[in-house]
Structure formats: C-alpha cells, structure tokens
Design a protein around this motif. Sequence first.
Motif, mmCIF file in Angstrom:
data_model
loop_
_atom_site.group_PDB
_atom_site.id
_atom_site.type_symbol
_atom_site.label_atom_id
_atom_site.label_comp_id
_atom_site.label_asym_id
_atom_site.label_seq_id
_atom_site.Cartn_x
_atom_site.Cartn_y
_atom_site.Cartn_z
ATOM 1 N N SER A 40 0.798 -1.227 0.000
ATOM 2 C CA SER A 40 0.000 0.000 0.000
ATOM 3 C C SER A 40 0.833 1.280 0.000
ATOM 4 O O SER A 40 0.311 2.348 -0.306
ATOM 5 N N TYR A 67 -6.048 -0.354 1.686
ATOM 6 C CA TYR A 67 -5.680 -1.303 0.632
ATOM 7 C C TYR A 67 -6.896 -2.028 0.070
ATOM 8 O O TYR A 67 -6.955 -2.326 -1.117
ATOM 9 N N TYR A 99 -6.563 -2.851 -3.839
ATOM 10 C CA TYR A 99 -5.988 -1.734 -4.607
ATOM 11 C C TYR A 99 -5.118 -2.214 -5.760
ATOM 12 O O TYR A 99 -5.227 -1.732 -6.885
#
Length: 434
Positions: A162, A170, A177
Amino acid sequence: MSVQQSGVAFASNPAESRQEIRNYTMNFGPQHPAAHGVLRLILEMDGETIVRADPHIGLLHRGTEKLAESKPYNQSIGYMDRLDYVSMMCNEHAYVMAIESLMGIRAPERAQYIRTMFDEITRILNHLMWVGSNGLDLGAMAVMLYAFREREELMDCYEAVSGARMHATYYRPGGVYRDLPDHMPKYKESPWRKGKSLKQFNAAREGTLLDFIEDFTNEFPKRVDEYETLLTDNRIWKQRTVGIGVISPEEARAWGMTGAMLRGSGVAWDLRKKQPYAKYDTVQFEIPVGTNGDCYDRYLVRMAEMRQSNLIIRQCVKWLKANPGPVMVQNFKVAPPSREEMKDDMEALIHHFKLFSEGYCVPAGETYAAVEAPKGEFGCYLVSDGANKPFRVHLRAPGFAHLSSMDHVVSGHMLPDVVAMIGTYDLVFGEVDR
C-alpha cells in the motif's frame, strides 16, 4: 492519579473521625500509562479494594460515522483504518463488504485470498502489540522488544502493498488496490547497524512479497515459543493473571462479548467459522478456547490464535503462488481504468477523475457486514438511499461492548488487578469513542 475523599464525617475525637471515613474516589487516567489511551476510570475504593468502577469515554470522539455519511463511499475507507489503529485492514474489510453487499458484487477469488491473508497478518500485528503492552502493564518489559521485532517485519508487508505502514487503505469494494508486488523493500547501509552484514539483513527480501511472508511463517512459531518462554510459566505473570477477572460463559454472552474475551470463557464462537467470509471456508484452522475465563486464559487464547493465524497465512501463500489472476472486479462503476488506458483514452481519464471525486451511487437498502477482527466482532451497519454517499453508517466496535462490563468484573478486586483487566480487554479508543 488524583484522590479525593467522599462521605467524610468530622468529629472532635480523631478516633471517631477515622471510624466515620468511608470510601474514596480515584481517577485512573485518562493519561495513566496503563489506561491504554484516553480511558478515564473513576474508581470508588475501600482501601485497596474496588467497590465501583465507572468508565468515562468520549475523549477521542471524532464523529467518524457522521464524517463517513458526508463523503462518497470510496473516500471513507481510510477512516476505518483509524478506528482500531492496530487492526487496520480488518476494519476496512467490514466496510467494503457492506458496500459489496448492497451493490451485489463479489471480489475475485485471488482478492479474497489476499484479504484472508492480510486479515491474519493484521491479527498477528494486533496480538503482538497486545502481548507487548500487556507485559509492560504488568511489569515484564522485555516482551515488548521481542514482539516489536516481528511487528516491524509485518509492517513492511503493509508498506509493500500500500505504501503506508499503518493506514493502508488497501481493500476496495470489488477487490484490493493492486496485486502483490514482486519485490520487498530492502535495508540500506547504516552506520548504526552492527554485527550482521547488509546481505544477512536482506536475505529474506530478495524474492517477492509472498516469498518474504513464507519465510516469516517458517520462523514465527519459534518466535511465539520465545514469548511463551518469557511469560507462560512465569511465576509473577501467573500471580497477576490467574484467577483475575473471571468471566463465566453466561456473563460473557450477556455482556455481548466477542473475540478472545468470549473464547477465553470457553465459548467457541468465531465468525470465521460460524459465518465464513472471504476464503475462511476453504482454509484449515482451529478455534482456541479457554476453560476458566480469567486473564491468564485470555492470554493463552491469544497466543494460540497467533499460531493459527500463521497456519492460515501459509495456506493463503501456497494458493496465491499457484493461482495468478485479477484482484479487482471488471466493473467500471467501482473499478478505475488502468494507467495505460488513461494515457490513450480521454474517456477513461474522465472516468478516473469522476470515480475518485464523485464516487458511485449504491442501490438503496440496508445491510450489516461483520468480520472476526482481532479484538472481536467488528461490524458495519450501512443504509443507502441511492446516493453516492451513505445515508447512515453505524460501526459495531468490540471494545465498546467489553468496556461496559468493567464495573461488574473488577468489583471486589484490588487496584493492581484493574490494570490487568484493562490490558486483557485489549482496548483501542479510536473504535470505542469513534
């Protein structure tokens, strides 16, 4: 601590005056080191014995739920990290599951395994902080140093996926993500690093993130053995925890306890088994339970949970290494276009900006999504009226329910036992106060 007398009757004879003095009240916190944050506990004392405990909360209230109602859905994921700031991704998980439930979408299988793996990494992070800080509370200083050695390695995993070591943001509605990176951050030369060479420090960091996590899971059971060597049979530790804060199974249920507080009393309730989410129905693990319901049993449960989390992570790593695939749904209502698409397509670029500025509208309805967070059941009740921001957000924090039992549990105990009891609750006031 500040002390004030209450109910004092003065007499001309000092002996009579002493007989008339009743209980006194004591402020425990909000800045006491063992209050674990901003708990203000007003104790009514009879000498060293607790007669009544009155928890005062709200000193960290930031209106998180109302803030989430004033922003598009995708802009509030970061607020979840800051609730229980030791169990970050687990909080995100409940929130994104609630959104997915209303939208009728499901994250791809690889994203589900990634979520399962990081939920368990987060559980270990939480329990390491707990055993270190609880050890400090009760006089065992070295455990914190041992526990933070492993926490640093897992924080590096957060950073790898992240870019942030704590507040990852995330998880996303529809997946995560991005996919797991092919490399790990490496240590650099430092004049303060002595003994080991740089190559030795980076030995486990030469491969992918999954290689690093696999290496960690190989070593971690031995690390837990070290914590247990320091505490489990330690005479002072047992004197401070055995028979302290006993909670029966019936009392635990009546007070709405979840997590280690409930399982320490012998109730085998775990949402990962009873109401499986993500990929918990495909991995093998056991639910550790206690027998006596005291602080010592809750300690043993959390130590066993770390071993079970390690086992789950190993299974997730094995699956993820063998099964590449997408980590985000191919639904452009919630998924942003790729960077390559934005370079060549103006429409994709506009969609990107609209997604992150205006968000997306969620179908009207209400839902409740809950996860087995490290401290217990963390839930998100979400109401949508069809707009791009929630009509109502309410968060179910496990620490809030646990703290309400404080007076019932500590009455009749000695003052030092209050410290042990606050520690065993594993309180974080970001989620309690919200």
